[in-house]
Motif scaffolding. Structure first.
Motif, PDB file in Angstrom:
ATOM      1  N   ASN A 193       2.502   1.788  -3.446  1.00 16.30           N
ATOM      2  CA  ASN A 193       1.524   2.261  -4.428  1.00 16.30           C
ATOM      3  C   ASN A 193       1.152   3.713  -4.174  1.00 16.30           C
ATOM      4  O   ASN A 193       0.974   4.486  -5.113  1.00 16.30           O
ATOM      5  N   ARG A 194       1.033   4.098  -2.925  1.00 14.12           N
ATOM      6  CA  ARG A 194       0.688   5.474  -2.593  1.00 14.12           C
ATOM      7  C   ARG A 194       1.798   6.417  -3.032  1.00 14.12           C
ATOM      8  O   ARG A 194       1.547   7.475  -3.584  1.00 14.12           O
ATOM      9  N   ARG A 195       3.031   6.026  -2.812  1.00 15.22           N
ATOM     10  CA  ARG A 195       4.154   6.874  -3.220  1.00 15.22           C
ATOM     11  C   ARG A 195       4.215   7.007  -4.734  1.00 15.22           C
ATOM     12  O   ARG A 195       4.520   8.071  -5.256  1.00 15.22           O
TER      13      ARG A 195
ATOM     14  N   TRP B 140       0.832  -1.200   0.000  1.00 12.19           N
ATOM     15  CA  TRP B 140       0.000   0.000   0.000  1.00 12.19           C
ATOM     16  C   TRP B 140       0.872   1.258   0.000  1.00 12.19           C
ATOM     17  O   TRP B 140       0.621   2.208  -0.730  1.00 12.19           O
ATOM     18  N   LEU B 141       1.909   1.262   0.818  1.00  7.74           N
ATOM     19  CA  LEU B 141       2.788   2.415   0.925  1.00  7.74           C
ATOM     20  C   LEU B 141       3.510   2.681  -0.400  1.00  7.74           C
ATOM     21  O   LEU B 141       3.607   3.833  -0.861  1.00  7.74           O
TER      22      LEU B 141
ATOM     23  N   SER C 118       1.667   6.851  -6.737  1.00 13.93           N
ATOM     24  CA  SER C 118       0.549   7.732  -7.066  1.00 13.93           C
ATOM     25  C   SER C 118       0.899   9.181  -6.750  1.00 13.93           C
ATOM     26  O   SER C 118       0.565  10.089  -7.509  1.00 13.93           O
ATOM     27  N   ASP C 119       1.578   9.404  -5.631  1.00 15.65           N
ATOM     28  CA  ASP C 119       1.991  10.762  -5.263  1.00 15.65           C
ATOM     29  C   ASP C 119       2.952  11.335  -6.304  1.00 15.65           C
ATOM     30  O   ASP C 119       2.856  12.507  -6.676  1.00 15.65           O
TER      31      ASP C 119
END
Length: 83
Positions: A25-27, A22-23, A29-30
């Motif tokens: 993928n979030r990065r 999750w972390l 996306s960021d």
């Protein structure tokens, strides 16, 4: 080692793997969001420069006492991205 302790350890490892996924993928996306914002900012700065140049041309036209019509409208104002 009790079976319940082994189950807890396995669950913790699985949860940490999910959290890391999750972390990551979030990065990613960021980073994409930041790239998009930079592109938008570049486009706004380009348009701002066109507006400032046109305003200066209008001021020069007025101060020179030139008759109508005013200078032509900037055609590249809404032309989109130029790279």
């Amino acid at each position: 080692m009790p079976d319940w302790l082994l189950a807890i350890i396995i669950a913790a490892i699985a949860a940490s793997g999910g959290w890391l996924t999750w972390l990551t993928n979030r990065r990613s996306s960021d980073k994409a969001d930041i790239r998009d914002l930079r592109d938008r900012m570049d486009e706004l700065e380009r348009r701002d420069l066109i507006w400032r140049n046109y305003a200066q041309r209008l001021r020069d036209h007025i101060y020179a006492g030139s008759p109508p019509p005013p200078p032509e409208w900037p055609t590249d104002l809404y032309a989109g991205k130029k790279r």
